[in-house]
Scaffold this active site. Structure first.
Site, PDB file in Angstrom:
ATOM      1  N   ASP A  27       0.825  -1.209   0.000  1.00  0.00           N
ATOM      2  CA  ASP A  27       0.000   0.000   0.000  1.00  0.00           C
ATOM      3  C   ASP A  27       0.860   1.260   0.000  1.00  0.00           C
ATOM      4  O   ASP A  27       2.083   1.184   0.134  1.00  0.00           O
ATOM      5  CB  ASP A  27      -0.929  -0.005   1.222  1.00  0.00           C
ATOM      6  CG  ASP A  27      -0.167   0.215   2.518  1.00  0.00           C
ATOM      7  OD1 ASP A  27       0.977  -0.285   2.653  1.00  0.00           O
ATOM      8  OD2 ASP A  27      -0.687   0.892   3.421  1.00  0.00           O
TER       9      ASP A  27
ATOM     10  N   GLU B 277       3.366   1.652   2.623  1.00  0.00           N
ATOM     11  CA  GLU B 277       4.494   0.727   2.492  1.00  0.00           C
ATOM     12  C   GLU B 277       4.504  -0.359   3.558  1.00  0.00           C
ATOM     13  O   GLU B 277       5.566  -0.832   3.962  1.00  0.00           O
ATOM     14  CB  GLU B 277       5.833   1.492   2.550  1.00  0.00           C
ATOM     15  CG  GLU B 277       5.852   2.774   1.757  1.00  0.00           C
ATOM     16  CD  GLU B 277       7.247   3.319   1.516  1.00  0.00           C
ATOM     17  OE1 GLU B 277       7.772   3.971   2.430  1.00  0.00           O
ATOM     18  OE2 GLU B 277       7.788   3.077   0.427  1.00  0.00           O
TER      19      GLU B 277
HETATM   20  C1  NOJ Z   1       7.471   2.483   8.307  1.00  0.00           C
HETATM   21  C2  NOJ Z   1       6.318   3.330   8.000  1.00  0.00           C
HETATM   22  O1  NOJ Z   1       5.157   2.870   8.573  1.00  0.00           O
HETATM   23  C3  NOJ Z   1       6.156   3.453   6.535  1.00  0.00           C
HETATM   24  O2  NOJ Z   1       5.028   4.187   6.208  1.00  0.00           O
HETATM   25  C4  NOJ Z   1       7.397   4.063   5.996  1.00  0.00           C
HETATM   26  O3  NOJ Z   1       7.284   4.244   4.626  1.00  0.00           O
HETATM   27  C5  NOJ Z   1       8.597   3.219   6.315  1.00  0.00           C
HETATM   28  N1  NOJ Z   1       8.675   2.934   7.701  1.00  0.00           N
HETATM   29  C6  NOJ Z   1       9.871   3.880   5.844  1.00  0.00           C
HETATM   30  O4  NOJ Z   1      10.026   5.121   6.400  1.00  0.00           O
HETATM   31  C1  NOJ Z   2       6.219   7.114   4.573  1.00  0.00           C
HETATM   32  C2  NOJ Z   2       4.874   7.110   3.929  1.00  0.00           C
HETATM   33  O1  NOJ Z   2       4.091   6.149   4.563  1.00  0.00           O
HETATM   34  C3  NOJ Z   2       4.962   6.832   2.464  1.00  0.00           C
HETATM   35  O2  NOJ Z   2       3.675   6.994   1.895  1.00  0.00           O
HETATM   36  C4  NOJ Z   2       5.939   7.749   1.795  1.00  0.00           C
HETATM   37  O3  NOJ Z   2       6.053   7.414   0.440  1.00  0.00           O
HETATM   38  C5  NOJ Z   2       7.293   7.679   2.454  1.00  0.00           C
HETATM   39  N1  NOJ Z   2       7.189   7.873   3.871  1.00  0.00           N
HETATM   40  C6  NOJ Z   2       8.218   8.751   1.906  1.00  0.00           C
HETATM   41  O4  NOJ Z   2       7.680  10.011   2.163  1.00  0.00           O
END
Ligand code: NOJ
Ligand code: NOJ
Length: 505
Positions: free
Chosen positions: A211, A214
């Protein structure tokens, strides 16, 4: 320092964003003074946000056209080019471009061209077809090969849609490079960024993937919305550029995508869910691949109430199709999200006169540094919630009517302040209640932006998150996407200002 009291004290005394209406306080002595959002303060923040955002494009040492998610290289390390963040960043620039001053437009144009070239590099460096779904790259354009939640299939869809937007802008304005841009974005015969992404999207939208946050492997509402947008626009450009077979194929995917999108609505819960696993399994996805998919955990079965559903329509609305800004299911989702976030973050209790700070989803455990902590409100979801309401106002205005239904009645009474309404009633433009609803929604949206301005740093810099307890900025400083979310929210608020006058409450 750092105490909740200090933050409030400093903000109230120094933040000229809050103009307390003495009149209102006199008239309603029992209520807290109602702050109003000043056009000038928002304008000033938008100026700063644009400057901070531009600093994150082609930063020194990177390839031209790359966008870092944030300038920080450690704790957290966001010094990468994320395909999603970059597409959304450029989308925000395309959104403000038309209204921007000539000098700003002149600054933006070369960045647009650089970004197109950088996207070509990314695709050339994606070593296999599957890597078109790679979520992030190094700033020189090379593939990031460390462990990560991959693929993330919203990326290629958002990238295709943003590049098609660039192509039509270049044509519309008759840029000297317009033909070259067009060939680079879409060409039936030679590799082109848009076409490559569209083929990937058209063939793979049924695949499970990670999603936008991530974290979760499955089928996602946000991703499917982005895929629907890309294929809708892809079919149009393929038709226009003499690629009818592709146009048909892209168009054939739309009905099944729409049918799949409908399954995310839960009438019993009253909201559109972010991810479906169980349903996906029941619909015949191979169980083995689902269960062995990366990071599949039972804990992932959460409420699925998620602000990404609102972001989906901000980033991928297709005019005239389902799940737009006036869709009852979206309105109901807005209300559930607001009520959920209102109850879980301390900051929301401290300043009830400001809008509700929105997070990503209630069960979030990412605090901007660690994934085993307690989640916070985010700038981009709070500003995104405001933008959602502004765009709902524009939509209702355009429709000239609002039909009260069982699904939206709570939204109109609890969010828009409608006092009496019967399900089945139609309220038309011209009716005082219609005006009051639009004014009420605008008031709520403005309060959401006031919330963001209240917690921003004094120099206008914005991080990813707002600490849920003390209100200070937290997580990646100057997150590009945070600033982009201010630019687009302001853009739609300006549109609303042309049709709705400031409500007096
Ligand atoms: C965990 C976070 O929940 C996610 O959203 C993010 O993209 C990653 N760590 C990397 O920063
Ligand atoms: C965490 C977020 O959850 C994700 O959507 C985003 O792409 C990365 N950080 C980088 O900003």
């Amino acid at each position: 320092m750092g105490s909740r009291f200090m933050k409030d004290f400093i903000a109230v005394t120094l933040n000229r964003g809050l103009v307390f209406s003495a009149l209102c306080a006199l008239a309603l002595p029992a209520l807290a003074a109602t702050p109003t959002l000043s056009d000038q303060d928002l304008q000033q923040q938008a100026h700063r946000s644009l400057e901070f955002l531009l600093q994150n494009i082609s930063p020194e040492g990177s390839a031209r056209g790359a966008v870092v998610a944030a300038p920080s290289r450690a704790e957290p390390d966001y010094y990468y080019h994320w395909v999603r963040d970059a597409a959304l960043t450029f989308d925000s620039l395309f959104t403000i471009y038309d209204d921007a001053a000539p000098d700003v437009r002149a600054r933006l144009r070369p960045l647009f061209l650089d970004h197109l070239e950088f996207n070509r590099t990314l695709q050339a460096n994606s070593s296999t077809e599957a890597s078109y779904g790679e979520p992030k790259f190094l700033t020189d354009g090379s593939l990031f090969t460390g462990p990560w939640g991959r693929p993330q299939n919203d990326g290629p869809a958002l990238r295709a849609a943003s590049m098609i937007r660039l192509q039509s802008l270049a044509l519309r304005e008759g840029w000297p490079q317009a033909n070259a841009i067009q060939r680079k974005v879409y060409d039936a015969r030679t590799p082109s960024v848009g076409k490559t992404d569209l083929e990937y999207v058209a063939h793979r939208w049924r695949d499970w993937n990670f999603d936008l946050w991530e974290e979760v492997f499955g089928l996602h509402f946000y991703t499917l919305m982005a895929q629907r947008l890309a294929l809708t626009q892809g079919a149009q450009i393929a038709d226009a550029l003499g690629d009818p077979g592709a146009a048909d194929f892209y168009r054939q995917q739309l009905a099944p995508i729409e049918a799949r999108l409908d399954t995310f609505w839960s009438a019993s819960a009253g909201y559109v869910r972010a991810t479906l696993y169980v349903e996906s399994l029941l619909r015949g996805l191979p169980l083995a691949s689902a269960l062995t998919g990366p990071r599949f955990r039972l804990a992932d079965f959460k409420s699925q109430l998620d602000a990404s559903v609102l972001l989906a329509v901000l980033h991928a609305d297709v005019p005239g199709r389902s799940f737009s800004f006036d869709d009852d299911r979206m309105l109901s989702t807005y209300l559930r999200l607001r009520d959920s976030f209102r109850s879980i973050y301390t900051v929301n209790g401290n300043h009830p006169e400001l809008g509700t700070a929105f997070g990503r989803y209630p069960e979030d455990t990412y605090d901007g540094y660690r994934t085993d902590a307690r989640g916070n409100p985010w700038v981009l979801t709070t500003a995104g919630a405001a933008e959602f309401l502004y765009r709902s106002i524009l939509k209702f205005h355009e429709n000239s009517r609002i039909v009260i239904t069982a699904e939206n009645v709570a939204f109109f009474t609890q969010v828009a302040g409608l006092s009496s309404a019967a399900v089945g009633q139609t309220i038309v433009r011209g009716d005082a209640r219609f005006t009051a609803i639009l004014g009420g929604l605008r008031h709520e949206a403005d309060r959401l932006l006031l919330r963001v301005l209240f917690h921003k740093n004094s120099d206008g810099s914005l991080s990813e998150q707002i600490n849920r307890e003390n209100g200070f900025m937290q997580g990646a400083p100057n997150l590009t996407w945070s600033h982009a979310s201010i630019l687009t929210a302001k853009h739609y608020r300006d549109r609303v200002n042309q049709i709705v006058r400031t409500p007096r409450r």
